[in-house]
Design an enzyme around this catalytic site. Sequence first.
Site, PDB file in Angstrom:
ATOM      1  N   ARG A 113       0.832  -1.204   0.000  1.00  0.00           N
ATOM      2  CA  ARG A 113       0.000   0.000   0.000  1.00  0.00           C
ATOM      3  C   ARG A 113       0.868   1.256   0.000  1.00  0.00           C
ATOM      4  NH1 ARG A 113      -3.558   3.359  -1.668  1.00  0.00           N
ATOM      5  NH2 ARG A 113      -4.430   4.760  -0.104  1.00  0.00           N
ATOM      6  N   ARG A 177       7.897  -4.322  -5.099  1.00  0.00           N
ATOM      7  CA  ARG A 177       6.520  -4.372  -4.608  1.00  0.00           C
ATOM      8  C   ARG A 177       5.796  -5.602  -5.128  1.00  0.00           C
ATOM      9  NH1 ARG A 177       1.578  -4.451  -5.972  1.00  0.00           N
ATOM     10  NH2 ARG A 177      -0.072  -3.260  -4.907  1.00  0.00           N
ATOM     11  N   SER A 265      13.919  32.427   7.285  1.00  0.00           N
ATOM     12  CA  SER A 265      14.786  32.283   8.451  1.00  0.00           C
ATOM     13  C   SER A 265      14.144  32.959   9.662  1.00  0.00           C
ATOM     14  CB  SER A 265      16.150  32.923   8.162  1.00  0.00           C
ATOM     15  OG  SER A 265      16.899  33.079   9.354  1.00  0.00           O
ATOM     16  N   LYS A 271      16.696  36.108   4.009  1.00  0.00           N
ATOM     17  CA  LYS A 271      17.022  34.783   3.468  1.00  0.00           C
ATOM     18  C   LYS A 271      15.790  34.073   2.923  1.00  0.00           C
ATOM     19  CE  LYS A 271      19.880  31.902   5.064  1.00  0.00           C
ATOM     20  NZ  LYS A 271      20.360  30.816   5.951  1.00  0.00           N
ATOM     21  N   ASN A 273      15.283  30.172   1.993  1.00  0.00           N
ATOM     22  CA  ASN A 273      15.971  28.887   2.068  1.00  0.00           C
ATOM     23  C   ASN A 273      15.292  27.811   1.227  1.00  0.00           C
ATOM     24  OD1 ASN A 273      17.853  29.851   3.998  1.00  0.00           O
ATOM     25  ND2 ASN A 273      16.322  29.587   5.615  1.00  0.00           N
ATOM     26  N   ARG A 304      13.456 -19.782  12.825  1.00  0.00           N
ATOM     27  CA  ARG A 304      12.908 -18.456  13.127  1.00  0.00           C
ATOM     28  C   ARG A 304      13.962 -17.621  13.837  1.00  0.00           C
ATOM     29  NH1 ARG A 304       8.290 -19.742  14.495  1.00  0.00           N
ATOM     30  NH2 ARG A 304       7.598 -19.378  12.369  1.00  0.00           N
TER      31      ARG A 304
END
Length: 373
Positions: A113, A177, A265, A271, A273, A304
């Site tokens: 999923r 998958r 920032s 700034k 970012n 196991r």
Amino acid sequence: MFDAMFCTPAVLSATDADAWLREMLRVEAALARAGATVGLIPADDAASIGSACVPELFDAAELGARAVASATPVVPLLLDLRARVPQASARFVHLGATSQDVMDTALVLIARRCADLILGDLWAVGDLLADLADRHRGTAQIGRTLLRQAVPTSFGVVCAGWLAGVDEAVAGLVRARGRLPLQYGGPVGVHDTLGAAGPRLAEALGELLGLPVPTLPWHTRRGPLAELGAALGAVGGALATIATAIVLLSQDEVAEVAEGAAGVSSAMPHKRNPARSALVLACTHQIPGLVATVLASQPVELQRSAGRWQAEWPTLTTLLRLTAAAAGHARAALGSLRVDAERMITTAGRPVLPEAADLLVDRVLEEHRAARP
């Protein structure tokens, strides 16, 4: 505090305690139905078991606390499940199974999923890169090796390279998958309590859950999970390459690209970012160590593992979450990416582009379109 940065809402919901409980109960309900299908459980008893496998009737947190005593949540879950079905039906609960059958199969269902959700973002990342590669096939950019200026390329070729890396990682995740199988073999993997009916029940169970049924139970062969871990690691590497480039190219001294929804920032208002790319790197920085833990879980003591098997549950849960977050952040970063084509061309010295540049972009775009579902 950190869920939104290091997971996505959909994958968090698909991997939390309630999700594990839901999938464990799904396995138990399907096992009862499969038993009825092959004539090992009366239909009424199978229906009673299925009706009791309702997650809302159980407390995931309490089951987790009680799991410590047996090193698995399956044991307390079965105690509660048997108490919720008629006495005549209780003996058919968990028919022919062992705790590892339930945990491994629940993990497979969760992983498949989550892989679907991750792949959705990765295909979107690929489409964004394909658009960038096509639009900027003629945008000259100076190539950089060892972080020093080298010779010119095009930003389209650079994006095509990122796209090829993502598409290769996607192919690996799709393959991993699809190979995640049912686990059902009983205490030591030979259906010892069911005899010849065991393989028939396994086939019926696999059909109900939509899972491939291996020739032999894989409780001692952790290859399917190792392949999944490696595939998630490859996805992380492809996304980290893109995020690293965005961070480097968005430096003020370079300023060839910028995230359109840049972060701010707390101390420096000027700034902007590359916050999403930073989060991609924060997620992918953690992935290699988790992949190593998955790979280290492959050695199994006889029939196991004592400890390595249990380590897979939280490790793969975190690995799926981080990969999903990295894919989501990369999608957001690329979706808002601003490209300063003129600055790229100026820095490159307005060269004539290599003759192969267009051909390389076309080949990658053609392969991407062919692979796109």
